[in-house]
Structures are given as C-alpha cells and as structure tokens.
Design an enzyme around this catalytic site. Sequence first.
Site, PDB file in Angstrom:
ATOM      1  N   GLU A  80       0.814  -1.212   0.000  1.00  0.00           N
ATOM      2  CA  GLU A  80       0.000   0.000   0.000  1.00  0.00           C
ATOM      3  C   GLU A  80       0.847   1.262   0.000  1.00  0.00           C
ATOM      4  O   GLU A  80       0.575   2.209  -0.742  1.00  0.00           O
ATOM      5  CB  GLU A  80      -0.955   0.021   1.194  1.00  0.00           C
ATOM      6  CG  GLU A  80      -2.098  -1.000   1.098  1.00  0.00           C
ATOM      7  CD  GLU A  80      -1.700  -2.420   1.475  1.00  0.00           C
ATOM      8  OE1 GLU A  80      -0.550  -2.635   1.915  1.00  0.00           O
ATOM      9  OE2 GLU A  80      -2.545  -3.324   1.325  1.00  0.00           O
ATOM     10  N   HIS A  97     -11.506  -4.464   9.444  1.00  0.00           N
ATOM     11  CA  HIS A  97     -12.063  -4.224   8.103  1.00  0.00           C
ATOM     12  C   HIS A  97     -13.294  -3.329   8.140  1.00  0.00           C
ATOM     13  O   HIS A  97     -14.040  -3.298   7.162  1.00  0.00           O
ATOM     14  CB  HIS A  97     -12.509  -5.533   7.458  1.00  0.00           C
ATOM     15  CG  HIS A  97     -11.406  -6.370   6.880  1.00  0.00           C
ATOM     16  ND1 HIS A  97     -10.511  -7.058   7.643  1.00  0.00           N
ATOM     17  CD2 HIS A  97     -11.063  -6.631   5.593  1.00  0.00           C
ATOM     18  CE1 HIS A  97      -9.672  -7.729   6.861  1.00  0.00           C
ATOM     19  NE2 HIS A  97      -9.991  -7.483   5.613  1.00  0.00           N
TER      20      HIS A  97
HETATM   21  C1  TPP Z   1      -2.686  -4.522   4.364  1.00  0.00           C
HETATM   22  C2  TPP Z   1      -3.714  -5.341   3.681  1.00  0.00           C
HETATM   23  N1  TPP Z   1      -3.916  -5.167   2.367  1.00  0.00           N
HETATM   24  C3  TPP Z   1      -4.832  -5.914   1.720  1.00  0.00           C
HETATM   25  C4  TPP Z   1      -5.570  -6.842   2.385  1.00  0.00           C
HETATM   26  C5  TPP Z   1      -6.620  -7.670   1.654  1.00  0.00           C
HETATM   27  N2  TPP Z   1      -6.181  -9.052   1.547  1.00  0.00           N
HETATM   28  C6  TPP Z   1      -6.536  -9.944   2.477  1.00  0.00           C
HETATM   29  S1  TPP Z   1      -5.811 -11.418   2.243  1.00  0.00           S
HETATM   30  C7  TPP Z   1      -5.017 -10.900   0.862  1.00  0.00           C
HETATM   31  C8  TPP Z   1      -4.108 -11.834   0.133  1.00  0.00           C
HETATM   32  C9  TPP Z   1      -2.923 -12.206   0.957  1.00  0.00           C
HETATM   33  O1  TPP Z   1      -2.237 -13.238   0.340  1.00  0.00           O
HETATM   34  P1  TPP Z   1      -1.128 -14.082   1.078  1.00  0.00           P
HETATM   35  O2  TPP Z   1      -0.326 -13.211   1.982  1.00  0.00           O
HETATM   36  O3  TPP Z   1      -0.388 -14.822   0.050  1.00  0.00           O
HETATM   37  O4  TPP Z   1      -1.945 -15.067   2.019  1.00  0.00           O
HETATM   38  P2  TPP Z   1      -3.022 -16.185   1.593  1.00  0.00           P
HETATM   39  O5  TPP Z   1      -4.343 -15.506   1.602  1.00  0.00           O
HETATM   40  O6  TPP Z   1      -2.635 -16.724   0.284  1.00  0.00           O
HETATM   41  O7  TPP Z   1      -2.959 -17.189   2.689  1.00  0.00           O
HETATM   42  C10 TPP Z   1      -5.339  -9.581   0.593  1.00  0.00           C
HETATM   43  C11 TPP Z   1      -4.871  -8.828  -0.563  1.00  0.00           C
HETATM   44  C12 TPP Z   1      -5.361  -6.957   3.768  1.00  0.00           C
HETATM   45  N3  TPP Z   1      -6.080  -7.802   4.513  1.00  0.00           N
HETATM   46  N4  TPP Z   1      -4.415  -6.221   4.382  1.00  0.00           N
END
Ligand code: TPP
Lengths: 337, 326
Positions: free
Chosen positions: B59, B128
């Site tokens: 971000e 959220h």
């Molecule tokens: C700072 C932030 N940005 C965006 C999000 C939205 N978001 C939630 S999970 C996710 C994907 C994260 O992927 P990863 O770290 O690979 O974990 P996975 O879900 O694959 O276990 C996103 C973009 C968030 N929760 N926090």
Amino acid sequence: MKKRQPTQSRPAAGEPQRLLADMLRIRRMEEKCAELYGAGKIRGFLHLYIGEEACATGAMHALAEEDRVVATYREHGHALLRGVPMDAIMAEMFGKASGCSRGRGGSMHLFDVSRHFYGGNAIVGGGLPLAAGLALADKLQGESRVTACFFGEGAIAEGAFHESMNLAALWALPVLFCCENNLYAMGTALSRSESQTDLCAKAASYNMDSFRADGMDVRAVFETVSRAANQVRESGRPAFVELQTYRFRAHSMFDPELYRDKAEVEQWKTRGPIHSFSAQLKAEGLLTEDVFLALDAAAQVEVDAAVAFAEAAPWEPEADLLKDVHGPAAVAHGGRR
Amino acid sequence: MKVSYREALREALREALAQDPRVFLMGEDVGRYGGTYAVSKGLLDEFGPDRIRDTPLSELGFVGAGVGAALGGMRPIVEVMTINFSLLALDQIVNSAALLRHMSGGQCAVPLVIRMVTGAGRQLAAQHSHSLENWYAHIPGIRVLAPATVADARGMLAPALADPDPVIIFEHAQLYNLEDALPVERVWRACDISRAAVRRTGTQASLITYGGCLPKAMQAADELAATGIDVEVIDLRVLRPLDLDTIAASVRRTHRVVVVDEGWKTGSLAGEIVARIAEDCLYDLDAPPRRVCSAEVPIPYARHMEAAALPQVAQIVAAVKEMLNV
Ligand SMILES: Cc1ncc(C[n+]2csc(CCOP(=O)(O)OP(=O)(O)O)c2C)c(N)n1
Ligand SMILES: [Mg+2]
C-alpha cells in the site's frame, strides 16, 4: 536470567498417526465451517485452509508448547493445533460469547493467549512486527522460546515484512518466519507480485538462514520446521522457512476465482496432503484403512460436538458492548473514558 | 432504468479511461481478480494490464507511486481495498500527496484520485470495518468526497480527476448494491464537488449526514414523517472542505440539528460540524445539537454487537423526538 522452562511438547509430537489425525481434524472442521457459512451461521470473511493442512500440522508439531505463535486470518488450523479447543473456535465463528475471542473477533481473529496464540491478524503483514516484538520481549527477559510467525507469500511485498526481517536479524531475535507460499495472494500470482520469486533469497539478503519444504508433505514440514526451530532456539537468531503449498478453495467465500485455471487446481489436488500421506503410511505398513476411518470418524465426532457447543453457547449481552476497550487500569485511574 | 452504485462507479471509471490516456487505475486485485468489490470487473479486458494495473500488497509503495505518477503528468486513480489498509499508506497520503504543492511553493501538483472502501455492516470485524474519513478530512491539501447516491457515484469521478490536487473518494461498503434510477445526464454531469445537497426538505429539524448513513437518515425521516414530524436531510457529499453555507442555511430553517456519523463520536466529523454550527449560528438553535455516532468500541464481529455499535435508524428517530419533546 530466568531459568528455561522445560519443553512440554505433547508426547510423540510428529508421530505419523497424530499428524494424520490432526490434518483430518482441520479438514473436517473447515468443511463444516463452509457448510455453516452457507447456512448463515458463520458470517464475515471466512478463509479456508483446505489443501494447506500439512503446513500448520507439521509446524505445530515441531514447536514446543511454550513457543509463541502469530498467524493470519487463515489461522483456523494453527489455532486448533496450538490447542485451542474446537468448541471455542466454532463458538467464535458463530460470534458467541463462549468463543475464544468472546465473539468479538470472528474467523479472522482467533486468540488464545493462555496457549501463546497471538491471533489471527487481518492486516496482511501485520503480524510480522508483532512477532519481532514478542521475540524481543523474550530475549530481554531471558526466555529461550521461539516465536513462530505465519504469513502468506503475499505479505512479502509489504514493507512490514522487510522491516521485521531486518530487525529480527539485526537484533538477533528468536523469530521463526514461516511463509506459507500458496502461490496466490487473492487473485495475484506470485510471479506477478515479486521481482524475485525465490523467497529464500530474500532471507539471505537479511543475513538470515532459510529452509524450504514441500508444504504438501506433512513429514517434510515437520522435519524442516523442527530443524529450523531448534536452530532458532539454540542460536537465538531468526530463521526463515518457506512452505510450498496450495489452497484448494477460493480465497474467501466471496471469490469467483477468475484468476486461475480449474485444471491447475485439480493438478494440485492430486497432491492433497491427507490422501497422499495416508497412502504413504499405508504403503509403509503404518496405517490400515480401518484406522484411517477411525481417525476420520473421531474428527467428525469432535466437529459435531463443537457445532453443538457453538449452537448452545450464549450470545454476549448488548449491555457489554463497551467491554474490553480498556483494561482495568483505566477504571482505576478514575474510570472516565 | 435502475443502476447500482457499483455499476455507476464502473461506468465513471470506464468513461475516464476512454477519454483521457493519462488516466489509469491501479490497486490490489483490480484486474485479474475483478476488483474486491467487483467495481473494476471487466475493465482489464477492455483497457489492458498497463491501465488496469494489479499491484502487489504494497500500500505504501503503490499509493506513493500514484503520487509520483501524478507529479509526473499522469492522472492515476488508485484503489485501496479497505480504509483500514490505507493506514499503511498514510505517510504517502499525508506527508507527500497533501503537502507537495505547498512545500514546493506551488511548483508541484498532485492530481491524484484515491478511491477506498469504508464502513461496517458486514460482520468483517475490527480490522475491516472502521470509518476513518475524518482523519483525512483533517488534512489541508486534499479534497475528501463521500458519494452516497448512485448519481454521485456516477458523477464525482470526472470533477475529481479534473481537480489539480489529490482527491479521496470514500465508497461505503454497504452502498455498492444500492440501486436507483440515474437522473438525466445533464444533472449528474453537473456534479459539483464543493457543495452539500439537501436530499429532503423539512422544517422541524436537520439531519446532517454522509456516506453509508444517508440511507439510514432518509429512512428515519420517512418514519418521522409517518408520525407527523417533518425533518430535512443534508448529505454532506464533500467532507473537506465542508460546505458550511448549506449547513447554516438548513439550521436557520429548522433550528434543530442531529448529526449522524459512522465515525466514533470523540474527535469526529460530527463534532466538527457541531462546532461550526455553534460558531456560525448558535442563536438560531432552539435546542442543543445532537450526535448519533458509533459507540466508542472497535467494531465487533457478532452481528448483534456490530449492530449495537453502529448508528441505527431507531436512534436517529429517538434523537429527533427527544429534541422535539415528543
Ligand atoms: C494490508 C492489507 N492489504 C490488503 C488486504 C486484503 N487481503 C486480504 S488477504 C489478501 C491476500 C494475501 O495473500 P497471502 O499473503 O499470500 O496469504 P493467503 O491468503 O494466500 O494465505 C489480501 C490482498 C489486507 N487484509 N491487508
Ligand atoms: Mg498466498
């Protein structure tokens, strides 16, 4: 310096049938959660770990009971195997007062500090600085435990990852950074989010040792995390582990999965951690189909009991809305908020 | 024909992208995933990955890159998935985007649009669900918009892009599925991003609100009307700079005010509005102003506790009735 607490890991952690049983417990619990989501009993975001069970299972078996754990919103399995009762997890998902976070947190915010489980964090990367801080506290207080921090590969793009890795290495903090690389962050594939997709190379840039394991193979995870955790415990320095895995389900219950091929998912499913491990154990003569069925049935019994518990559990009274915003000290200081 | 708030936002994006080659959209999962709230769904196929740009989870990095691209002559639209995540980018928004023009003695311009989702109501729990619009409305150098109608969802983007300075557009999560008929094109094209709007005229009290609380205020006004109480509803639309004239004019008509704000009461935008009313038209008031805000607690997960934490129609109705001693 405080004397080191004796390691109280449960007997025979890592024993094959227990690894299998624990993977089944996570799987059956989460399948039920998906069903309950459809029924409207569980709400909000629900991120299933289905397909990735070998990671939490192998890793939790490799940790000692006094070790600390920091996780993400995809943490149901980690919480369960840290010893949080399934009843309390299920009640939390229902939003009930008997939940492990009293219904305040839900699926993404399971907590149980008595079991050194510092939560589900729904800010990607948010747990990493916390883990560094917990390990700093241990170091300053002469504790020799390990803080294991779980996060997805998506978190590696966040500044918090880099800042925490650097701090932990620079200050020699006993953190075990466990990256569950399931190749996608929501719809964004690793190759579209990282200029360097060799994640262990990143650890090397912080002067940190790294380990890599097949995250679909629970034994490999157990052995690798055991080695890594022992190294952290003995050296007091951090280490990085990459667990290569895959999520079989959508990112959350809202994801139409436009970004990956069905064929790719099916391909990975052939390597499903539960059936491949049970096949392996059978081939080694360590498991029979009857025993498998008994373990599965036991998991199902536990799930059914947890759902019954959650159904019967009380709702928190609305009058308690402002509870736990501050601790008792704020009241002691005159009580006005 | 009715359109949804989401479709209206998408249509505005599509038009902006088609009309100005300097415009591009970037953010997490705006492309292949189809947008977290499906606002940008389909735009990747139409405009390609350079202009519908998926970003890593960075971000601070991509919002800052938006600031730089704006500085460099582009017209970026940056989407931040949820307001809580914008805190990771706060430094670039507050310490760069908002300040560059001033610090450079007027040499720099940052014509950047940042869109983000705000608000509670979907049981997404504390990380959220917050409403931090007021933090951004505190900062000189940025304009802060809160479209609460389909017409504003359609109309606000073009003037925001034409603004020479950074503009933040807050989309309340509960509004995406809102459906309404779009007014005639001439009307939504005339979208003015400096004025509040009177959404309903009335004589006995003014409900002043914005964003996700507008439908609640309108419903409260309906319920009050059914009991013979006639209230006005003001939709702020622009949270910075505030349209004090429209607020004061309404107060001078009705002499009573209830501010409805999903932020926490302490340090809220509602507090600012009440202070302005006290400064500008205290002697026009027949009763002390009231505020209906979120309870001073992080938003809980459990449905009934979340509902208890948020401003609700019944509380708005009760506040007006108490004020009128009925
Ligand atoms: C700072 C932030 N940005 C965006 C999000 C939205 N978001 C939630 S999970 C996710 C994907 C994260 O992927 P990863 O770290 O690979 O974990 P996975 O879900 O694959 O276990 C996103 C973009 C968030 N929760 N926090
Ligand atoms: Mg991932």
